[in-house]
Design a protein around this motif. Structure first.
Motif, mmCIF file in Angstrom:
data_model
loop_
_atom_site.group_PDB
_atom_site.id
_atom_site.type_symbol
_atom_site.label_atom_id
_atom_site.label_comp_id
_atom_site.label_asym_id
_atom_site.label_seq_id
_atom_site.Cartn_x
_atom_site.Cartn_y
_atom_site.Cartn_z
ATOM 1 N N ILE A 140 0.833 -1.194 0.000
ATOM 2 C CA ILE A 140 0.000 0.000 0.000
ATOM 3 C C ILE A 140 0.876 1.255 0.000
ATOM 4 O O ILE A 140 0.652 2.208 -0.750
ATOM 5 N N MET A 141 1.898 1.262 0.838
ATOM 6 C CA MET A 141 2.782 2.428 0.911
ATOM 7 C C MET A 141 3.483 2.666 -0.426
ATOM 8 O O MET A 141 3.699 3.808 -0.829
ATOM 9 N N GLY A 142 3.823 1.575 -1.107
ATOM 10 C CA GLY A 142 4.513 1.715 -2.383
ATOM 11 C C GLY A 142 3.672 2.377 -3.460
ATOM 12 O O GLY A 142 4.204 2.969 -4.398
ATOM 13 N N GLY A 143 2.361 2.271 -3.343
ATOM 14 C CA GLY A 143 1.484 2.881 -4.342
ATOM 15 C C GLY A 143 0.771 4.118 -3.839
ATOM 16 O O GLY A 143 -0.227 4.545 -4.428
ATOM 17 N N ALA A 144 1.283 4.703 -2.760
ATOM 18 C CA ALA A 144 0.594 5.821 -2.118
ATOM 19 C C ALA A 144 0.373 6.997 -3.068
ATOM 20 O O ALA A 144 -0.694 7.623 -3.055
ATOM 21 N N GLU A 145 1.360 7.295 -3.903
ATOM 22 C CA GLU A 145 1.243 8.460 -4.792
ATOM 23 C C GLU A 145 0.145 8.278 -5.830
ATOM 24 O O GLU A 145 -0.431 9.263 -6.301
ATOM 25 N N ARG A 146 -0.175 7.045 -6.170
ATOM 26 C CA ARG A 146 -1.222 6.790 -7.172
ATOM 27 C C ARG A 146 -2.626 6.829 -6.577
ATOM 28 O O ARG A 146 -3.606 6.938 -7.312
ATOM 29 N N TYR A 147 -2.711 6.731 -5.253
ATOM 30 C CA TYR A 147 -4.017 6.692 -4.598
ATOM 31 C C TYR A 147 -4.045 7.676 -3.424
ATOM 32 O O TYR A 147 -4.186 7.269 -2.264
ATOM 33 N N PRO A 148 -3.897 8.946 -3.703
ATOM 34 C CA PRO A 148 -3.802 9.929 -2.607
ATOM 35 C C PRO A 148 -5.052 10.005 -1.745
ATOM 36 O O PRO A 148 -4.952 10.204 -0.533
ATOM 37 N N ASP A 149 -6.231 9.863 -2.341
ATOM 38 C CA ASP A 149 -7.455 9.952 -1.560
ATOM 39 C C ASP A 149 -7.565 8.782 -0.580
ATOM 40 O O ASP A 149 -7.924 8.963 0.590
ATOM 41 N N LEU A 150 -7.262 7.591 -1.063
ATOM 42 C CA LEU A 150 -7.311 6.419 -0.199
ATOM 43 C C LEU A 150 -6.281 6.538 0.921
ATOM 44 O O LEU A 150 -6.573 6.247 2.088
ATOM 45 N N MET A 151 -5.070 6.988 0.597
ATOM 46 C CA MET A 151 -4.022 7.096 1.601
ATOM 47 C C MET A 151 -4.354 8.159 2.635
ATOM 48 O O MET A 151 -4.072 7.995 3.827
ATOM 49 N N ALA A 152 -4.957 9.249 2.185
ATOM 50 C CA ALA A 152 -5.348 10.296 3.132
ATOM 51 C C ALA A 152 -6.385 9.758 4.108
ATOM 52 O O ALA A 152 -6.338 10.033 5.315
ATOM 53 N N ARG A 153 -7.314 8.987 3.586
ATOM 54 C CA ARG A 153 -8.350 8.415 4.443
ATOM 55 C C ARG A 153 -7.771 7.358 5.379
ATOM 56 O O ARG A 153 -8.135 7.300 6.558
ATOM 57 N N PHE A 154 -6.880 6.529 4.888
ATOM 58 C CA PHE A 154 -6.218 5.519 5.708
ATOM 59 C C PHE A 154 -5.454 6.186 6.854
ATOM 60 O O PHE A 154 -5.546 5.759 8.010
ATOM 61 N N THR A 155 -4.738 7.242 6.533
ATOM 62 C CA THR A 155 -3.986 7.967 7.564
ATOM 63 C C THR A 155 -4.925 8.575 8.591
ATOM 64 O O THR A 155 -4.705 8.469 9.807
ATOM 65 N N ARG A 156 -5.992 9.186 8.107
ATOM 66 C CA ARG A 156 -6.930 9.880 9.002
ATOM 67 C C ARG A 156 -7.681 8.904 9.912
ATOM 68 O O ARG A 156 -7.841 9.160 11.112
ATOM 69 N N GLU A 157 -8.142 7.789 9.355
ATOM 70 C CA GLU A 157 -9.030 6.898 10.091
ATOM 71 C C GLU A 157 -8.318 5.785 10.852
ATOM 72 O O GLU A 157 -8.844 5.289 11.856
ATOM 73 N N VAL A 158 -7.136 5.400 10.384
ATOM 74 C CA VAL A 158 -6.455 4.255 10.991
ATOM 75 C C VAL A 158 -5.156 4.657 11.693
ATOM 76 O O VAL A 158 -4.917 4.262 12.844
ATOM 77 N N ILE A 159 -4.322 5.443 11.025
ATOM 78 C CA ILE A 159 -3.002 5.751 11.564
ATOM 79 C C ILE A 159 -3.036 6.854 12.620
ATOM 80 O O ILE A 159 -2.447 6.720 13.698
ATOM 81 N N GLU A 160 -3.714 7.954 12.324
ATOM 82 C CA GLU A 160 -3.705 9.089 13.252
ATOM 83 C C GLU A 160 -4.267 8.750 14.634
ATOM 84 O O GLU A 160 -3.707 9.200 15.646
#
Length: 227
Positions: A140-160
């Motif tokens: 997932i991290m390797g493809g972060a630049e291709r899926y910015p919306d998904l990564m932003a949501r993952f960071t907001r809802e799971v990581i933060e």
């Protein structure tokens, strides 16, 4: 370039369901697909099979691009409509699958900053010892630049929310005098998480020692202690 969200064929003419995506809770103790419309009772077995199939595809197929609702349905042994009754789109499903990979951090007990940080660090490392978890996460991290919306949501809802647990412990330590009054909380947070994450993914140095999390915290405490 943002990802293209999938939607069930029946929605093609009338707009995708749940345009804002599923309203997921934090990664700590979250249940996949928590929000659902009334109707047929959910099957926990089906939910588990769908989430596990998503995780497997993320790990085996190199990330988001390798996951489709069709592929998940086939691997989980369910129909596509079963998935869409639970998740409005692929993004929501992937977020819940990633959240399911992460054990919740233990709630801070408050006896001491050191003890709370050690418990959190040990939980963090335990998440990184499973090969499938690591493969899934780094794909997932390797493809972060291709899926910015998904990564932003993952960071907001799971990581933060997980980072917030560490912030809470550090700020409490500053307030109690256990930690330096001038402590840079954000930098300290990254020192802890960075050391643990990088050691877990390091190749050629063997598995993470059982006492590594404790050693990281104790080494850090010599520099941030308020005494």
């Amino acid at each position: 370039m943002s990802q293209t969200r999938e939607r069930p064929p029946a929605q093609a003419a009338g707009g995708s369901p749940g345009a804002g995506g599923s309203q997921s809770s934090t990664g700590a103790g979250r249940q996949p697909g928590a929000a659902r419309p009334p109707g047929r009772p959910r099957s926990e077995r089906a939910d588990k099979a769908i989430v596990e199939a998503t995780v497997d595809l993320l790990a085996e197929e190199g990330g988001v691009a390798g996951v489709s609702i069709e592929a998940v349905a086939a691997r989980a042994g369910v129909g596509k409509t079963t998935i869409y009754r639970r998740w409005p789109n692929k993004e929501a499903l992937i977020i819940d699958a990633l959240a399911a990979l992460k054990e919740p951090f233990p709630a801070p007990v408050g006896a001491s900053v050191r003890d709370d940080l050690v418990a959190i660090a040990q939980a963090f490392v335990s998440n990184k010892t499973d090969r499938k978890r690591l493969d899934c996460y780094w794909s997932i991290m390797g493809g972060a630049e291709r899926y910015p919306d998904l990564m932003a949501r993952f960071t907001r809802e799971v990581i933060e929310p997980r980072r917030d647990v560490i912030r809470l412990v550090l700020r409490r330590g500053v307030a109690s005098g256990e930690l330096r009054a001038d402590l840079d909380v954000e930098t300290t947070l990254w020192l802890i998480m960075g050391a643990l994450a990088q050691r877990a993914r390091a190749f050629g140095v063997g598995p993470v020692p059982d006492d590594f999390a404790t050693r990281v915290v104790d080494t850090l405490m010599t520099g941030i202690s308020g005494h």
